[in-house]
Design a protein around this motif. Structure first.
Motif, PDB file in Angstrom:
ATOM      1  N   VAL A 221       0.845  -1.192   0.000  1.00 20.25           N
ATOM      2  CA  VAL A 221       0.000   0.000   0.000  1.00 20.25           C
ATOM      3  C   VAL A 221       0.885   1.249   0.000  1.00 20.25           C
ATOM      4  O   VAL A 221       1.825   1.345   0.792  1.00 20.25           O
ATOM      5  N   ALA A 222       0.541   2.185  -0.901  1.00 17.78           N
ATOM      6  CA  ALA A 222       1.185   3.501  -0.927  1.00 17.78           C
ATOM      7  C   ALA A 222       0.150   4.526  -0.482  1.00 17.78           C
ATOM      8  O   ALA A 222      -1.046   4.367  -0.748  1.00 17.78           O
ATOM      9  N   THR A 223       0.603   5.570   0.197  1.00 16.86           N
ATOM     10  CA  THR A 223      -0.323   6.559   0.753  1.00 16.86           C
ATOM     11  C   THR A 223       0.063   7.979   0.355  1.00 16.86           C
ATOM     12  O   THR A 223       1.249   8.327   0.316  1.00 16.86           O
ATOM     13  N   ILE A 224      -0.976   8.768   0.085  1.00 15.71           N
ATOM     14  CA  ILE A 224      -0.812  10.171  -0.277  1.00 15.71           C
ATOM     15  C   ILE A 224      -1.832  10.973   0.516  1.00 15.71           C
ATOM     16  O   ILE A 224      -2.966  10.529   0.700  1.00 15.71           O
ATOM     17  N   SER A 225      -1.442  12.142   0.956  1.00 16.38           N
ATOM     18  CA  SER A 225      -2.385  13.101   1.494  1.00 16.38           C
ATOM     19  C   SER A 225      -2.028  14.457   0.911  1.00 16.38           C
ATOM     20  O   SER A 225      -0.860  14.835   0.905  1.00 16.38           O
ATOM     21  N   ALA A 226      -3.037  15.140   0.408  1.00 18.09           N
ATOM     22  CA  ALA A 226      -2.821  16.465  -0.172  1.00 18.09           C
ATOM     23  C   ALA A 226      -3.815  17.430   0.441  1.00 18.09           C
ATOM     24  O   ALA A 226      -4.971  17.086   0.699  1.00 18.09           O
ATOM     25  N   SER A 227      -3.327  18.640   0.665  1.00 17.78           N
ATOM     26  CA  SER A 227      -4.134  19.627   1.359  1.00 17.78           C
ATOM     27  C   SER A 227      -3.766  21.025   0.884  1.00 17.78           C
ATOM     28  O   SER A 227      -2.627  21.260   0.464  1.00 17.78           O
ATOM     29  N   PRO A 228      -4.704  21.959   0.975  1.00 17.56           N
ATOM     30  CA  PRO A 228      -4.363  23.343   0.651  1.00 17.56           C
ATOM     31  C   PRO A 228      -3.477  24.000   1.712  1.00 17.56           C
ATOM     32  O   PRO A 228      -2.908  25.051   1.473  1.00 17.56           O
ATOM     33  N   SER A 229      -3.318  23.365   2.855  1.00 19.59           N
ATOM     34  CA  SER A 229      -2.521  23.961   3.937  1.00 19.59           C
ATOM     35  C   SER A 229      -1.036  23.653   3.769  1.00 19.59           C
ATOM     36  O   SER A 229      -0.645  22.789   2.983  1.00 19.59           O
ATOM     37  N   GLU A 230      -0.231  24.301   4.560  1.00 23.20           N
ATOM     38  CA  GLU A 230       1.214  24.091   4.517  1.00 23.20           C
ATOM     39  C   GLU A 230       1.625  22.740   5.091  1.00 23.20           C
ATOM     40  O   GLU A 230       2.735  22.268   4.852  1.00 23.20           O
ATOM     41  N   LEU A 231       0.744  22.101   5.833  1.00 20.93           N
ATOM     42  CA  LEU A 231       1.067  20.806   6.435  1.00 20.93           C
ATOM     43  C   LEU A 231       0.795  19.634   5.502  1.00 20.93           C
ATOM     44  O   LEU A 231       1.176  18.500   5.805  1.00 20.93           O
ATOM     45  N   GLY A 232       0.118  19.882   4.394  1.00 18.60           N
ATOM     46  CA  GLY A 232      -0.091  18.830   3.402  1.00 18.60           C
ATOM     47  C   GLY A 232      -0.972  17.691   3.857  1.00 18.60           C
ATOM     48  O   GLY A 232      -0.872  16.579   3.340  1.00 18.60           O
ATOM     49  N   GLY A 233      -1.824  17.927   4.822  1.00 20.26           N
ATOM     50  CA  GLY A 233      -2.703  16.853   5.300  1.00 20.26           C
ATOM     51  C   GLY A 233      -1.980  15.829   6.149  1.00 20.26           C
ATOM     52  O   GLY A 233      -2.356  14.666   6.192  1.00 20.26           O
ATOM     53  N   SER A 234      -0.945  16.263   6.848  1.00 25.29           N
ATOM     54  CA  SER A 234      -0.123  15.326   7.618  1.00 25.29           C
ATOM     55  C   SER A 234      -0.896  14.607   8.725  1.00 25.29           C
ATOM     56  O   SER A 234      -0.607  13.448   9.034  1.00 25.29           O
ATOM     57  N   LYS A 235      -1.871  15.264   9.302  1.00 19.92           N
ATOM     58  CA  LYS A 235      -2.650  14.606  10.366  1.00 19.92           C
ATOM     59  C   LYS A 235      -3.569  13.536   9.771  1.00 19.92           C
ATOM     60  O   LYS A 235      -3.731  12.452  10.334  1.00 19.92           O
ATOM     61  N   ALA A 236      -4.173  13.808   8.622  1.00 20.79           N
ATOM     62  CA  ALA A 236      -4.981  12.801   7.936  1.00 20.79           C
ATOM     63  C   ALA A 236      -4.107  11.637   7.499  1.00 20.79           C
ATOM     64  O   ALA A 236      -4.495  10.470   7.599  1.00 20.79           O
ATOM     65  N   HIS A 237      -2.925  11.978   7.033  1.00 22.62           N
ATOM     66  CA  HIS A 237      -1.993  10.936   6.597  1.00 22.62           C
ATOM     67  C   HIS A 237      -1.622  10.026   7.767  1.00 22.62           C
ATOM     68  O   HIS A 237      -1.624   8.798   7.641  1.00 22.62           O
ATOM     69  N   ALA A 238      -1.342  10.629   8.912  1.00 19.57           N
ATOM     70  CA  ALA A 238      -1.010   9.838  10.107  1.00 19.57           C
ATOM     71  C   ALA A 238      -2.190   8.952  10.514  1.00 19.57           C
ATOM     72  O   ALA A 238      -2.004   7.789  10.884  1.00 19.57           O
ATOM     73  N   SER A 239      -3.391   9.483  10.418  1.00 14.94           N
ATOM     74  CA  SER A 239      -4.595   8.710  10.734  1.00 14.94           C
ATOM     75  C   SER A 239      -4.755   7.537   9.772  1.00 14.94           C
ATOM     76  O   SER A 239      -5.072   6.416  10.177  1.00 14.94           O
ATOM     77  N   LEU A 240      -4.523   7.806   8.489  1.00 16.91           N
ATOM     78  CA  LEU A 240      -4.621   6.748   7.476  1.00 16.91           C
ATOM     79  C   LEU A 240      -3.589   5.659   7.730  1.00 16.91           C
ATOM     80  O   LEU A 240      -3.913   4.465   7.711  1.00 16.91           O
ATOM     81  N   VAL A 241      -2.361   6.055   7.990  1.00 19.14           N
ATOM     82  CA  VAL A 241      -1.296   5.081   8.247  1.00 19.14           C
ATOM     83  C   VAL A 241      -1.618   4.246   9.486  1.00 19.14           C
ATOM     84  O   VAL A 241      -1.411   3.025   9.491  1.00 19.14           O
ATOM     85  N   LEU A 242      -2.149   4.863  10.520  1.00 19.02           N
ATOM     86  CA  LEU A 242      -2.527   4.127  11.728  1.00 19.02           C
ATOM     87  C   LEU A 242      -3.587   3.067  11.416  1.00 19.02           C
ATOM     88  O   LEU A 242      -3.479   1.915  11.850  1.00 19.02           O
ATOM     89  N   THR A 243      -4.591   3.446  10.642  1.00 20.02           N
ATOM     90  CA  THR A 243      -5.644   2.492  10.273  1.00 20.02           C
ATOM     91  C   THR A 243      -5.086   1.374   9.399  1.00 20.02           C
ATOM     92  O   THR A 243      -5.403   0.194   9.607  1.00 20.02           O
ATOM     93  N   LEU A 244      -4.247   1.718   8.429  1.00 17.94           N
ATOM     94  CA  LEU A 244      -3.660   0.694   7.558  1.00 17.94           C
ATOM     95  C   LEU A 244      -2.751  -0.249   8.331  1.00 17.94           C
ATOM     96  O   LEU A 244      -2.671  -1.442   8.017  1.00 17.94           O
ATOM     97  N   THR A 245      -2.100   0.261   9.360  1.00 15.39           N
ATOM     98  CA  THR A 245      -1.288  -0.589  10.223  1.00 15.39           C
ATOM     99  C   THR A 245      -2.172  -1.587  10.967  1.00 15.39           C
ATOM    100  O   THR A 245      -1.846  -2.771  11.062  1.00 15.39           O
ATOM    101  N   ALA A 246      -3.317  -1.118  11.456  1.00 14.52           N
ATOM    102  CA  ALA A 246      -4.266  -2.017  12.126  1.00 14.52           C
ATOM    103  C   ALA A 246      -4.790  -3.083  11.168  1.00 14.52           C
ATOM    104  O   ALA A 246      -5.098  -4.206  11.585  1.00 14.52           O
ATOM    105  N   LEU A 247      -4.874  -2.754   9.877  1.00 16.92           N
ATOM    106  CA  LEU A 247      -5.354  -3.692   8.863  1.00 16.92           C
ATOM    107  C   LEU A 247      -4.235  -4.585   8.332  1.00 16.92           C
ATOM    108  O   LEU A 247      -4.473  -5.408   7.448  1.00 16.92           O
TER     109      LEU A 247
END
Length: 180
Positions: free
Chosen positions: A104-130
């Motif tokens: 699995v490869a993951t991308i998060s894109a956002s209009p903010s300067e953080l690039g959706g890093s919190k969503a990305h971390a959430s996604l990675v956490l869920t994928l780790t559980a899976l």
């Protein structure tokens, strides 16, 4: 080689979906990259439906993932997390295991300067559980995404194009290595 690409957004003008189309354009001709468009059709997850009377759309979702060699997920960030529709889709495969060991490869894109890093971390956490196989070099956050797309939703930022190419190459390498 079959790769399923999933956008965490169901908006018609989603920048994350646009990114997946950019990845598809970078894919070699012998790679079958399909962008999944059924996220909004999945019913709300409940364990009571996860049995013998599984809804057809959920069966199809699971089968699509099962038959893929790899997965790319691109998600926006909503309230510091991934959108509920994406989390719902992932909840439907907790008990069935279609992502166990799957690259699995993951991308998060956002209009903010953080690039959706919190969503990305959430996604990675869920994928780790899976128990998904999170590919080394297959993780990308993209800040200021709106400035990197033209009015037609096409990616115009060459650095981001190159980053997406690296991400796709990393995913393909792991899929090939898994076949050996």
């Amino acid at each position: 080689m079959k790769i399923i690409a999933i956008s965490g957004s169901i908006r018609s003008s989603s920048t994350n979906t646009a990114l997946l189309y950019s990845v598809a354009a970078l894919a070699p001709k012998d790679l079958d990259l399909t962008i999944y468009k059924g996220l909004a059709d999945l019913p709300h997850f409940t364990p009571e439906l996860d049995g013998d009377t599984l809804p057809r759309v959920v069966k199809d979702w699971r089968t699509l993932l099962e038959k893929s060699d790899g997965v790319i997920i691109s998600t926006p960030e909503y309230a510091y997390g991934m959108p509920g529709v994406l989390k719902n889709a992932l909840d439907w495969i907790v008990s069935s295991g279609e992502l166990v060991g799957k690259p699995v490869a993951t991308i998060s894109a956002s209009p903010s300067e953080l690039g959706g890093s919190k969503a990305h971390a959430s996604l990675v956490l869920t994928l780790t559980a899976l128990a998904g196989n999170l590919v080394e070099g297959g993780s990308l956050t993209i800040p200021f995404i709106a400035k990197k797309l033209n009015a037609s939703g096409e990616l115009t930022d060459l650095n981001t194009v190159q980053s997406l190419k690296f991400l796709l190459d990393a995913l393909v390498r792991v899929i090939i290595d898994n076949r050996k």
